[in-house]
Design a protein around this motif. Structure first.
Motif: not given
Length: 576
Positions: A220-222, A237-244, A249-260
């Protein structure tokens, strides 16, 4: 590769001003001045009336003077320390006019180096990839018996490929700030599979962060967005969001990483991610030093939670890493141990044994060549049994020993021999010049040598009996000198036989470095000292010295880049 070879040859042929003056790289101005005065007296042209000797003395005197003038000036010294002689010959003078301090000079050269690297990157692509072949070899240790007889049944256990995963990507810099990436992914398992192709563009916003937009087709399209942002010197901070859009149906994803950064070599991470029906939060602490790597991770999520501890012991001298991991959670528990060995400049092999409940025993093999990875997980048993664990541990060790002896060692030795031969061919003319220069220096040192030796003998001080430099036999050192020229000797190899040890006599130049019954030679290649040259390019070199101190015989042998300080009590030769 050609660029790397050129750099090696350039460093090989370039003069080392610090070694020529025999001062450390952090030498003070006083040390530099004293070293220059000593050598300038030794090679001053006015001390000679013979035209030939006078011409030789002028050449060596000017060479010493050039080294002194560079190192005494903070601007030129900073350029020389950063990029060597080539920096003084090209862009160096322009930078001196634009800057005032050594720190500014180094910063300017770093900036130019980055620009050159960016220009090179624009002309290159950076392919990366991995191939994973999953092998099912359970019947080796736990054969399946269904109770039926079949005329086609074989006495041999069935070993089959249960799945293949292929990842490949190519990066192409578009500008100094934009990089395009095209990637492909194929996964097959038991005859079924799927694939995906993605296209991304990454833009460096500034020194603090970047942003990447990507899209793809497959299941499916992403479309998606990634970014990284520095929040200070010790945090990002590194983040990533996607929709496929897929069949479900439509499925989304979100993730984030905080590094110190929480310590000199310790990082802490907090990660949150969600995709469809699964979500998780994890915290990890990672410590990385020159000899060890330690990581602890705790993850709470749906459908699984776990705790993980990983430890890696690094052995840099052996190009070896020993790894172990313990992981336990709602899915079960597993333990793994293995080793990673660097077998060449671009190649690494690794083997890991994974023992888990309920997963069983798995042997994971990996070959890394440049930016390509080839992995082969072999499922040996669905249960934890002693026999697959034993064979999974022993078989890779025996296989590596055999392959190393029959394949790897000959290839590595051939590469080393080819590199040495290339260096010798490149350095042949330069070596002839250095040899002639060393002969002239030793000849000019004769009067100074006689004077210093007589003074040391009169006070029962430091008298150099013999000194040899080059490729030496480290066992049976006494009496293993070369024959030929008493001042500079080199054993040439016969074209029909193996190369003979190559070394030169450096008794005269070492005695001339003696001052107040002490001799100090700093930790740089000895081939750059006055009266020395490299008699065996590409080979490991040593310096062997026999000397008298208080009329007692002493002897020591050091590596080429090792510092020499004599006399020492530990060098004394005990005679029975």
């Amino acid at each position: 590769m050609e660029e790397e070879q050129d750099n090696d040859d350039g460093q090989l042929m370039e003069d080392d001003y610090y070694a020529l003056l025999n001062v450390p790289r952090d030498a003070s101005q006083e040390e530099i001045v004293n070293a220059y005065r000593r050598l300038s007296k030794l090679f001053h042209p006015d001390k000679h009336t013979d035209p030939i000797r006078k011409r030789e003395a002028e050449f060596l005197f000017n060479k010493v003077k050039q080294a002194y003038e560079v190192l005494k000036d903070p601007h030129q010294r900073a350029i020389y320390d950063s990029v060597g002689v080539k920096g003084l010959e090209t862009e160096g003078w322009e930078i001196i006019q634009r800057t005032k301090t050594p720190a500014e000079i180094r910063d300017e050269y770093d900036r130019l180096a980055r620009q050159r690297e960016e220009r090179r990157l624009q002309q290159r692509t950076n392919p990366k990839g991995s191939v994973t072949v999953n092998v099912n070899a359970v019947e080796l240790f736990n054969p399946y018996e269904d109770g039926y007889e079949d005329e086609f049944d074989s006495e041999w256990p069935t070993i089959e490929v249960s799945g293949v995963v292929v990842n490949q990507s190519v990066q192409a810099p578009l500008t100094t700030r934009d990089t395009a990436t095209i990637a492909g992914y194929v996964n097959t398992h038991n005859g079924t599979g799927f694939g995906e192709v993605t296209l991304a563009n990454k833009r460096q916003i500034n020194e603090k962060g970047w942003i990447e937009v990507h899209g793809g087709i497959g299941s499916g399209p992403l479309v998606g967005l990634k970014f990284l942002r520095s929040l200070g010197k010790r945090m990002f901070f590194q983040g990533n969001t996607s929709i496929q859009h897929g069949n479900s149906g439509i499925r989304g994803g979100i993730d984030g990483t905080l590094g110190m950064q929480v310590g000199k070599s310790t990082m802490g991470y907090f990660t949150w991610q969600t995709s469809g029906a699964s979500s998780s939060m994890s915290t990890s602490v990672s410590q990385d030093t020159e000899t060890t790597h330690f990581n602890v991770t705790f993850l709470l999520g749906i459908p699984h939670s776990y705790a993980l501890v990983n430890f890696t012991w690094k052995l840099p001298k052996a190009d070896l890493r020993l790894k172990s991991t313990v992981k336990a959670g709602t899915f079960g528990a597993e333990m793994s141990y293995g080793a990673e060995k660097k077998i060449s400049e671009q190649s690494t092999v690794a083997a890991t044994i994974v023992i888990g409940v309920p997963s069983g025993v798995t042997l994971r093999l990996r070959l890394s060549r440049a930016s390509q990875n080839y992995l082969m997980p072999i499922q040996l048993c669905d249960e934890v049994l002693p026999s697959p664990i034993f064979y999974a541990t022993i078989a890779p060790l025996l296989t590596y020993a055999i392959v190393k002896k029959l394949v790897i060692d000959p290839i590595v030795n051939e590469e080393k021999a080819t590199k040495r031969q290339r260096q010798k061919e490149t350095y042949r003319n330069r070596m002839a010049e250095k040899k002639k220069e060393a002969r002239a220096a030793v000849d000019l040192m004769s009067n100074t040598f006689a004077r210093i030796r007589a003074e040391e003998e009169a006070r029962r001080g430091l008298v150099i009996v013999s000194a040899e430099y080059g490729k030496l036999e480290l066992q049976g050192a006494n009496g293993s000198g070369a024959t030929g020229d008493p001042n500079l000797r080199r054993q040439e190899s016969d074209d029909m036989g193996p190369p003979e040890p190559e070394h030169i006599d450096v008794t005269v130049p070492l005695q001339c470095l003696v001052k107040d019954s002490k001799l100090i030679v700093h930790d740089s290649t000895k081939s750059q000292l006055a009266g020395f040259y490299d008699p065996c390019v590409g080979e490991d070199k040593h310096l062997r010295v026999q000397y008298l101190f208080h009329s007692q015989l002493h002897e020591t042998t050091i590596a080429d880049n090792e510092a020499l300080r004599i006399p020492r009590q530990s060098h004394r030769v005990n005679k029975t």
